[in-house]
Design a protein around this motif. Structure first.
Motif, PDB file in Angstrom:
ATOM      1  N   CYS A   1       0.930  -1.094   0.156  1.00  0.00           N
ATOM      2  CA  CYS A   1      -0.191  -0.335   0.073  1.00  0.00           C
ATOM      3  C   CYS A   1       0.816   1.153   0.173  1.00  0.00           C
ATOM      4  CB  CYS A   1      -0.872   0.458   0.835  1.00  0.00           C
ATOM      5  SG  CYS A   1      -1.910  -1.302   1.617  1.00  0.00           S
ATOM      6  N   GLY A   2       0.548   2.543  -0.089  1.00  0.00           N
ATOM      7  CA  GLY A   2       0.902   3.531  -0.320  1.00  0.00           C
ATOM      8  C   GLY A   2       2.409   3.927  -0.770  1.00  0.00           C
ATOM      9  N   THR A   3       3.146   4.056  -0.014  1.00  0.00           N
ATOM     10  CA  THR A   3       4.361   4.173  -0.708  1.00  0.00           C
ATOM     11  C   THR A   3       5.132   2.695  -0.916  1.00  0.00           C
ATOM     12  OG1 THR A   3       4.977   6.553   0.984  1.00  0.00           O
ATOM     13  CG2 THR A   3       7.268   5.231   0.411  1.00  0.00           C
ATOM     14  N   ALA A   4       4.379   2.418  -0.077  1.00  0.00           N
ATOM     15  CA  ALA A   4       5.691   0.218   0.161  1.00  0.00           C
ATOM     16  C   ALA A   4       5.662   0.217  -1.788  1.00  0.00           C
ATOM     17  CB  ALA A   4       4.761  -0.750   0.988  1.00  0.00           C
TER      18      ALA A   4
ATOM     19  N   SER B   1       6.134  -3.590   3.453  1.00  0.00           N
ATOM     20  CA  SER B   1       5.175  -2.713   3.919  1.00  0.00           C
ATOM     21  C   SER B   1       6.264  -2.541   5.470  1.00  0.00           C
ATOM     22  CB  SER B   1       4.181  -3.818   5.198  1.00  0.00           C
ATOM     23  OG  SER B   1       3.974  -3.410   6.270  1.00  0.00           O
ATOM     24  N   GLN B   2       6.216  -1.215   6.276  1.00  0.00           N
ATOM     25  CA  GLN B   2       7.412  -0.911   6.630  1.00  0.00           C
ATOM     26  C   GLN B   2       6.705  -1.446   8.201  1.00  0.00           C
ATOM     27  OE1 GLN B   2       8.684   1.348  10.183  1.00  0.00           O
ATOM     28  NE2 GLN B   2       6.725   1.599   9.776  1.00  0.00           N
ATOM     29  N   SER B   3       5.681  -0.929   8.224  1.00  0.00           N
ATOM     30  CA  SER B   3       5.329  -1.147   9.784  1.00  0.00           C
ATOM     31  C   SER B   3       5.383  -2.953   9.888  1.00  0.00           C
ATOM     32  CB  SER B   3       3.470   0.053   9.545  1.00  0.00           C
ATOM     33  OG  SER B   3       2.931  -1.498   9.035  1.00  0.00           O
TER      34      SER B   3
ATOM     35  N   THR C   1       0.000  -3.889   7.976  1.00  0.00           N
ATOM     36  CA  THR C   1      -1.110  -2.746   7.807  1.00  0.00           C
ATOM     37  C   THR C   1      -2.075  -3.509   6.722  1.00  0.00           C
ATOM     38  OG1 THR C   1       0.405  -1.664   6.764  1.00  0.00           O
ATOM     39  CG2 THR C   1      -2.088  -1.644   5.070  1.00  0.00           C
TER      40      THR C   1
ATOM     41  N   VAL D   1       4.891  10.216   9.855  1.00  0.00           N
ATOM     42  CA  VAL D   1       4.249   9.811   9.112  1.00  0.00           C
ATOM     43  C   VAL D   1       4.404   8.849   7.907  1.00  0.00           C
ATOM     44  CG1 VAL D   1       2.206   9.695   8.901  1.00  0.00           C
ATOM     45  CG2 VAL D   1       2.141   9.631  11.234  1.00  0.00           C
ATOM     46  N   ALA D   2       5.516  10.296   7.705  1.00  0.00           N
ATOM     47  CA  ALA D   2       5.115  10.296   5.569  1.00  0.00           C
ATOM     48  C   ALA D   2       6.950   9.440   5.517  1.00  0.00           C
ATOM     49  CB  ALA D   2       6.196  11.342   5.271  1.00  0.00           C
ATOM     50  N   SER D   3       6.384   8.566   4.709  1.00  0.00           N
ATOM     51  CA  SER D   3       7.626   7.249   5.024  1.00  0.00           C
ATOM     52  C   SER D   3       8.642   7.768   3.896  1.00  0.00           C
ATOM     53  CB  SER D   3       6.804   5.698   4.668  1.00  0.00           C
ATOM     54  OG  SER D   3       8.155   4.611   4.143  1.00  0.00           O
TER      55      SER D   3
ATOM     56  N   LYS E   1       4.139  12.337  -1.550  1.00  0.00           N
ATOM     57  CA  LYS E   1       4.878  13.327  -0.449  1.00  0.00           C
ATOM     58  C   LYS E   1       4.129  14.302  -0.001  1.00  0.00           C
ATOM     59  CE  LYS E   1       6.416  10.279   1.666  1.00  0.00           C
ATOM     60  NZ  LYS E   1       6.637   9.051   1.680  1.00  0.00           N
TER      61      LYS E   1
ATOM     62  N   GLU F   1       0.662  14.821   1.339  1.00  0.00           N
ATOM     63  CA  GLU F   1       1.233  14.291   2.122  1.00  0.00           C
ATOM     64  C   GLU F   1       1.276  14.565   3.323  1.00  0.00           C
ATOM     65  OE1 GLU F   1       2.153  10.052   3.671  1.00  0.00           O
ATOM     66  OE2 GLU F   1       3.455  10.759   2.679  1.00  0.00           O
TER      67      GLU F   1
ATOM     68  N   VAL G   1      -1.355   1.511   9.734  1.00  0.00           N
ATOM     69  CA  VAL G   1      -2.881   1.386   8.745  1.00  0.00           C
ATOM     70  C   VAL G   1      -3.262   0.195   9.138  1.00  0.00           C
ATOM     71  CG1 VAL G   1      -4.620   2.282   7.278  1.00  0.00           C
ATOM     72  CG2 VAL G   1      -2.902   3.331   7.578  1.00  0.00           C
TER      73      VAL G   1
HETATM   74  C1  F6R Z   1       3.335   7.746   3.315  1.00  0.00           C
HETATM   75  C2  F6R Z   1       3.328   6.058   3.681  1.00  0.00           C
HETATM   76  C3  F6R Z   1       1.310   5.134   3.434  1.00  0.00           C
HETATM   77  C4  F6R Z   1       2.578   3.961   3.351  1.00  0.00           C
HETATM   78  C5  F6R Z   1       1.264   2.835   3.823  1.00  0.00           C
HETATM   79  C6  F6R Z   1       1.615   1.489   4.221  1.00  0.00           C
HETATM   80  O1  F6R Z   1       4.434   8.128   3.174  1.00  0.00           O
HETATM   81  O2  F6R Z   1       3.817   6.380   4.977  1.00  0.00           O
HETATM   82  O3  F6R Z   1       1.623   5.094   2.273  1.00  0.00           O
HETATM   83  O4  F6R Z   1       3.961   3.843   2.606  1.00  0.00           O
HETATM   84  O5  F6R Z   1       0.350   3.060   4.689  1.00  0.00           O
HETATM   85  O6  F6R Z   1       2.439   1.275   5.154  1.00  0.00           O
HETATM   86  P1  F6R Z   1       3.235  -0.203   5.780  1.00  0.00           P
HETATM   87  O7  F6R Z   1       4.816   0.514   4.597  1.00  0.00           O
HETATM   88  O8  F6R Z   1       3.543  -0.009   7.595  1.00  0.00           O
HETATM   89  O9  F6R Z   1       2.461  -1.522   4.775  1.00  0.00           O
END
Ligand code: F6R
Length: 607
Positions: free
Chosen positions: A298-301, A345-347, A350, A396-398, A484, A487, A604
């Protein structure tokens, strides 16, 4: 999405919870609150807005409480006001509960409870759980049983912490589709939705498994239902990593950490002339037979995943589909046993990405996650894991997690292609050598361009709308640049493949629109140049990211950021930084809340 914390033990619970909430604030910052229990009474303090609003209460707190829970909210049901802030009481104010997730059947439960005489104070879905526990406790006088029974009635996703005057010193905990981790101390225990909440006090953790519930006190942790061996792990995050230090914002700190992150990735995954992934969890013989790869994120990932399409081009012929998780999870794909799903995914929490991986798993498909959080749900549920090693990302912004994802994807496809003999050793050595130069060049790039980007961002922050354009690998970078900017600055911004301009977006262009274009030296340079001529002739204000030594670009615009002269695919590690800094400074000029943009949260965990 929402941060929850609980503490029980020898220290002042109010202070521990307050500090923990500050470290969880990136998960939501609409409202906050904490509840403390001691000697037959629960004290509650809730505020609309950021955690700092709890400070007067904490400072004025003279009584010692050993047990408490806290919450920082990202609103789903009900306005972001004080009433809807967690924790929530039952009718008698004997039970307090904080929740992360969504109770999908709350409305039905609430109606039934109202019929039974319960009165509700908030519009949240969460409050229903405090009343449900109260209702079952009323019938049995068994709090543990009431908590367990209440959980069986819930549909949706949740992580809970619950305290009560009926069980002082204890915190009841449960999780389903939302993360919850116990931190083990000496004569004290912690529980939180993310590890940084208690990192200054302990690195020993126990992850709650999906669907697990239990109770902790200062001495022990006990799970309900099936017996399981308590396996604690030691996490290696240094607590210092999650601290802003001398930096004005986490985002800026994290942008500057990127060279160090790439260095870490390089020294962890590249050994001599070889790439290896120690936790890949998928056999080489399987990788050799893979017929198709799906990337979900999702998103940046997701943007990192899109870049992988181009990164792998010169390396492997493997068919690759990249899809946003929220679409993928509802597709009806006929998987083959030789497919591979890679999540990014960062977190690692998600909700949509987790669901996409689960879909793959029930279809018998092997999964790898490229993830930044060891022990996260995605890591635990995937067959294999590539750690992005970016360290805690708080803004919050990756930023640094994104370039770490790009780096891991690049190395993965290099490894994958070598296994399948699609690349030869000399070619791989060349790629690795070039890759290893990135950190040094990134540091130099930051040193040379920081002031310039700041100045350009100031000049461009007056425009009310932006287009970000690129071709080839620069197209997913354009998408990321636009994300970026929007957001954190709230300026409408769209990313497009430059070739699509004439099919609609060009209608937006006039002298009040900013156009950020990534025009690096490569086989599509001339095509991109012509697209920019078209924008210039319509008076769009162009900011170009071009390759060092490009003399023609100045004919198009005086606003140019030069990227090091490298292979085009490596330029993304510099254009990413330039776009992040640009967004950062535009938002800064507009006085935005950079680390905590409105309506967003870092993790998220709801659909
Ligand atoms: C934007 C941002 C989001 C995440 C997205 C996925 O800067 O951080 O778009 O990339 O919510 O989150 P993760 O990577 O945690 O699955």
């Amino acid at each position: 999405m929402c941060g929850i914390i609980g503490y029980t033990g020898k220290r002042n619970a109010a202070k521990i919870i307050f500090q923990g909430l500050k470290r969880l604030e990136y998960r939501g910052y609409d409202s906050c609150g904490l509840a403390l229990v001691e000697k037959g009474k629960i004290i509650l303090n809730k505020q609309a807005g950021p955690i700092a609003k709890l400070e007067p209460f904490i400072a004025g707190q003279k009584v010692f409480f050993s047990t408490g829970i806290g919450h920082t909210r990202w609103a789903t049901h009900g306005l972001a006001n004080r009433i809807n802030a967690h924790p929530h009481f039952d009718c008698q104010k004997k039970i307090a509960l904080a929740h992360n997730g969504i109770i999908e059947n709350y409305f039905t439960l609430k109606k039934e409870l109202i019929k039974k005489g319960h009165s509700f104070r908030s519009q949240t879905d969460s409050e229903v759980v405090a009343h449900l526990v109260e209702e079952f406790f009323r019938q049995t006088k068994d709090l543990e049983g009431a908590f367990q029974k209440a959980i069986t009635k819930l549909q949706g996703s949740f992580a809970f912490v619950l305290i009560s005057v009926y069980a002082p010193g204890k915190i009841f905990i449960a999780r389903k589709d939302s993360p919850l981790i116990v931190g083990l101390g000496e004569e004290e225990n912690f529980v939180a939705s993310d590890i940084p909440a208690f990192l200054p006090f302990t690195h020993r953790v126990v992850y709650l498994e999906e669907g697990e519930s239990g109770v902790i006190d200062a001495k022990k942790i006990r799970f309900f239902g099936r017996r399981r061996r308590l396996r604690s792990e030691t996490v290696s995050f240094r607590s210092i990593d999650a601290v802003k230090g001398r930096w004005r914002h986490f985002m800026l700190k994290e942008i500057y950490e990127q060279p160090e992150v790439i260095e870490r990735i390089s020294s962890f995954y590249v050994k001599g002339k070889k790439i290896h992934f120690p936790q890949l969890g998928i056999s080489q013989s399987f990788l050799k037979k893979v017929k198709k790869i799906y990337i979900v994120a999702c998103g940046t990932a997701y943007h990192a995943g899109l870049a992988a399409k181009y990164l792998k081009e010169g390396l492997s012929q493997i068919p690759l589909e990249v899809e946003v998780s929220s679409e993928f999870r509802y597709r009806q794909i006929k998987f083959s046993s030789h497919d591979l799903v890679i999540s990014i995914s960062q977190s690692g929490e998600t909700a949509d990405t987790l669901a996409a991986v689960r879909l793959a798993k029930v279809s018998g498909v092997k999964t790898i996650t490229i993830c930044n959080v060891m022990g996260s749900s995605l890591v635990r549920e995937s067959d294999g894991f590539i750690n992005t090693l970016a360290g805690p990302e708080v803004g919050v912004a990756s930023t640094k997690a994104y370039t770490a994802q790009l780096a891991c994807l690049f190395l993965f496809f290099l490894y994958f292609s070598s296994l399948r003999q699609e690349t030869v050793s000399v070619q791989r050595q060349k790629f690795i050598k070039e890759f290893q130069q990135i950190p040094r060049l990134q540091r130099e790039f930051l040193r040379l361009n920081f002031i310039k980007i700041k100045r350009l961002a100031k000049a461009f922050s007056k425009y009310g709308c932006f287009l970000f354009l690129g071709r080839g690998i620069n197209y997913p970078l354009a998408l990321e640049g636009a994300l970026k900017l929007k957001e954190i600055s709230y300026i409408p911004a769209e990313g497009y493949p430059a070739g699509e301009m004439k099919h609609g977006p060009i209608a937006l262009i006039d002298e009040y629109k900013g156009v950020v274009c990534i025009i690096t030296q490569g086989r599509l340079y001339e095509k991109m140049f012509s697209n920019l001529e078209e924008i210039k002739s319509r008076q769009g204000k162009i900011l170009a990211l071009a390759t060092q030594g490009d003399r023609t670009i100045k004919n198009l615009t005086p606003a140019v950021i030069f990227l090091p002269s490298l292979q085009e695919y490596l330029s993304i590690f510099f254009s990413a930084i330039a776009l992040q800094l640009f967004a950062y400074f535009v938002a800064y000029n507009l006085g935005r809340s950079i680390d905590k943009p409105r309506n967003l949260a870092k993790s998220v965990t709801v659909e």
